[in-house]
Design a protein around this motif. Structure first.
Motif, short mmCIF file in Angstrom:
data_model
loop_
_atom_site.label_atom_id
_atom_site.label_comp_id
_atom_site.label_asym_id
_atom_site.label_seq_id
_atom_site.Cartn_x
_atom_site.Cartn_y
_atom_site.Cartn_z
N THR A 27 4.32 -35.06 -9.83
CA THR A 27 3.84 -36.38 -10.46
C THR A 27 2.47 -35.88 -10.63
O THR A 27 1.71 -36.25 -11.83
CB THR A 27 3.65 -37.22 -9.20
OG1 THR A 27 5.22 -37.77 -9.13
CG2 THR A 27 2.95 -38.73 -9.95
N SER A 67 2.92 -43.53 -12.34
CA SER A 67 3.16 -44.20 -11.16
C SER A 67 4.47 -45.04 -11.36
O SER A 67 4.41 -46.12 -11.75
CB SER A 67 1.90 -45.35 -10.88
OG SER A 67 0.83 -44.54 -10.59
N TRP A 71 6.26 -44.50 -6.21
CA TRP A 71 5.34 -43.54 -6.38
C TRP A 71 4.02 -44.28 -7.06
O TRP A 71 4.27 -44.95 -7.80
CB TRP A 71 5.69 -42.28 -7.08
CG TRP A 71 6.74 -41.66 -6.45
CD1 TRP A 71 8.10 -41.43 -6.73
CD2 TRP A 71 6.52 -40.75 -5.25
NE1 TRP A 71 8.87 -40.99 -5.87
CE2 TRP A 71 7.84 -40.01 -4.76
CE3 TRP A 71 5.65 -40.29 -4.58
CZ2 TRP A 71 8.11 -39.31 -3.94
CZ3 TRP A 71 5.84 -39.27 -3.54
CH2 TRP A 71 7.14 -38.70 -3.30
N GLN A 72 3.03 -43.86 -6.42
CA GLN A 72 1.73 -44.37 -7.22
C GLN A 72 0.70 -43.31 -7.15
O GLN A 72 0.60 -42.63 -6.05
CB GLN A 72 0.77 -45.59 -6.38
CG GLN A 72 1.88 -46.82 -6.22
CD GLN A 72 2.20 -47.51 -7.44
OE1 GLN A 72 1.32 -47.83 -8.37
NE2 GLN A 72 3.36 -47.71 -7.82
N SER A 74 -3.18 -42.01 -8.08
CA SER A 74 -4.56 -42.25 -8.16
C SER A 74 -5.59 -41.15 -8.01
O SER A 74 -5.23 -39.99 -7.75
CB SER A 74 -5.00 -43.46 -7.51
OG SER A 74 -5.07 -42.90 -6.12
N VAL A 172 -1.01 -39.20 -4.36
CA VAL A 172 0.08 -39.95 -4.56
C VAL A 172 0.56 -40.71 -3.09
O VAL A 172 0.38 -39.91 -1.97
CB VAL A 172 1.22 -38.70 -4.81
CG1 VAL A 172 2.50 -39.21 -5.05
CG2 VAL A 172 0.41 -37.92 -6.03
#
Length: 180
Positions: A27, A67, A71-72, A74, A172
């Motif tokens: 990611t 995202s 899963w996110q 930043s 993540v």
């Protein structure tokens, strides 16, 4: 029997951590590649002034694209440009630990950390300051670039970096089942 169950539980838990870490790295790689491509292309075509505006609008949009539930992704830092990226107390401690690991000789590109927390599983990876970063995050920023940064980010702290410093970190998060 309890020893076997405990060992099995630890094995499954470490296998899940390894799998999550691999997915988190993928990611981060996709996000950072897309962001870098947009910024480098804009810098080459239109210079750092345009790149600041692109970073202001494109970085959050690219993060949103990468995202995908659960899963996110930043970014955060000890010295942030956007107040939206301020670390909480836990993440600030992780970032301070990253700085110590760098001082101890660990290569910035390999510094990462993962932890299961009550609200989810977190993977944090250091972002090394690269040469292209210095046009907007270094110690000798063009005055017109500084003015544009001050307009978009009145509380900017993200300057005076040197090549190889820890610019910040990718974060993540995989939400816990009960927090999705």
């Amino acid at each position: 029997m309890r020893v076997i169950l405990l060992f099995s539980s630890l094995f499954i838990s470490s296998a899940a951590f390894a799998s999550n870490a691999d997915e988190a790295r993928q990611t981060i790689k996709a996000f950072s590649s897309d962001l870098k491509q947009v910024l480098v292309s804009t810098m080459k075509q239109s210079g750092p002034l345009a790149a600041i505006s692109v970073c202001n609008t494109a970085a959050p949009a690219i993060a949103s694209q990468h995202s995908n539930s659960p899963w996110q992704i930043s970014r955060s830092a000890l010295k942030t440009r956007s107040s939206d990226n301020q670390p909480d107390a836990w993440l600030k401690n992780v970032l301070l630990n990253f700085e110590q690991r760098k001082l101890n000789g660990e290569p910035v590109a390999s510094i990462e950390y993962q932890e299961q927390r009550p609200d989810g599983w977190y993977f944090v990876k250091a972002i090394p300051t690269q040469k292209a970063c210095l046009a907007c995050h270094g110690s000798q920023i063009d005055p017109t670039v500084s003015k544009k940064i001050a307009t978009l980010y009145p509380n900017d702290q993200a300057t005076d970096f040197k090549l190889g410093d820890i610019r910040g970190a990718f974060v993540v998060k995989r939400a816990s089942e009960n927090h999705q």
